[in-house]
Scaffold this active site. Structure first.
Site, short mmCIF file in Angstrom:
data_model
loop_
_atom_site.label_atom_id
_atom_site.label_comp_id
_atom_site.label_asym_id
_atom_site.label_seq_id
_atom_site.Cartn_x
_atom_site.Cartn_y
_atom_site.Cartn_z
N SER A 189 -77.01 -25.40 -66.63
CA SER A 189 -78.13 -25.99 -67.36
C SER A 189 -79.07 -24.95 -67.95
O SER A 189 -79.73 -25.21 -68.97
CB SER A 189 -78.92 -26.93 -66.44
OG SER A 189 -79.38 -26.23 -65.28
N ASP B 44 -89.93 -30.13 -63.27
CA ASP B 44 -89.14 -29.98 -62.04
C ASP B 44 -89.37 -28.64 -61.36
O ASP B 44 -88.94 -28.41 -60.23
CB ASP B 44 -87.65 -30.19 -62.30
CG ASP B 44 -87.04 -29.17 -63.27
OD1 ASP B 44 -87.68 -28.14 -63.56
OD2 ASP B 44 -85.91 -29.42 -63.74
N ASN C 104 -76.55 -22.98 -59.25
CA ASN C 104 -76.26 -24.22 -58.54
C ASN C 104 -75.51 -23.97 -57.23
O ASN C 104 -75.65 -24.75 -56.27
CB ASN C 104 -75.48 -25.18 -59.43
CG ASN C 104 -76.34 -25.74 -60.55
OD1 ASN C 104 -77.46 -26.21 -60.32
ND2 ASN C 104 -75.85 -25.68 -61.77
#
Length: 214
Positions: free
Chosen positions: A37, A183, A102
């Site tokens: 991302s 976030d 991640n």
């Protein structure tokens, strides 16, 4: 007459050679930004992603490049390995490889992360595609031992494969709330701009190396 014909033939051949050389030098470098991302531009318009802003910055410096965004949100190194062969097409001149964030967030074993990145670097090397490796750092809440093992992956692989390393992809953004989305993890458009600004010298040096090799 024969002399004039021969001279004309030489001139035509020389002109064709010069045209061919000019065409070769003007060829657009085809790059692929391969990652998660952070490369894809999570919740951002395509024009504000890292690849788009980097391409614009390089073009502003007179470099003829096109950067394909092969970022997939949520991708791990295992996911990247499963798609790298078809996500990096033939004719690619170089890859900017960014993966691992991640893995760290999910507590994936650093040994597995390293193995997957190793395999990707090996496949790209076999295809003779140069790589600029973007480093990542484990979040502090993963603990000191995990962080030490994870953070060492990138320098180790860069040395092993002889590829340039940009030490930390999120440098200048990770602790700056004003440069992040709500976030607190992903960069906003301004944050991506900071990432591009900080990484630009390393990318330019990488591209300079490609030109020298060619």
């Amino acid at each position: 007459m024969k002399f004039k014909a021969a001279l004309l033939h030489v001139i035509v051949i020389a002109g064709l050679a010069m045209t061919s050389a000019a065409g070769a030098s003007a060829r657009t470098l085809q790059l692929v930004g391969f990652g998660d991302s952070l490369m894809a531009g999570y919740q951002l318009p395509p024009a504000q992603s890292y690849t788009a802003q980097l391409e614009a910055a390089l073009k502003a410096k007179g470099l003829d490049v096109a950067i394909t965004n092969a970022g997939v949100s949520g991708d791990t190194t295992a996911g990247g390995l499963s798609r790298i062969d078809w996500s990096v097409p033939d004719g690619t001149d170089a890859v900017i490889l960014e993966l691992g964030a991640n893995d760290a967030l999910r507590g994936v074993s650093p040994d597995d992360t390293k193995k997957n990145l190793d395999a990707m670097l090996s496949r790209l090397k076999d295809r003779k595609i140069p790589v600029l490796l973007m480093g990542m750092m484990a979040p502090p809440n993963m603990g000191g031992d995990y962080g030490a093992r994870f953070n060492a992956i990138y320098g180790s692989l860069a040395e092993e494969y002889g590829v340039p390393l940009y030490p930390f992809f999120l440098d200048g953004v990770v602790t700056q709330r004003g440069l992040q989305l709500q976030d607190g993890m992903h960069p906003n458009a301004d944050g991506v701009g900071v990432m591009v600004e900080k990484s630009l010298p390393a990318v330019e040096q990488f591209l300079k190396g490609l030109s020298s090799a060619n």
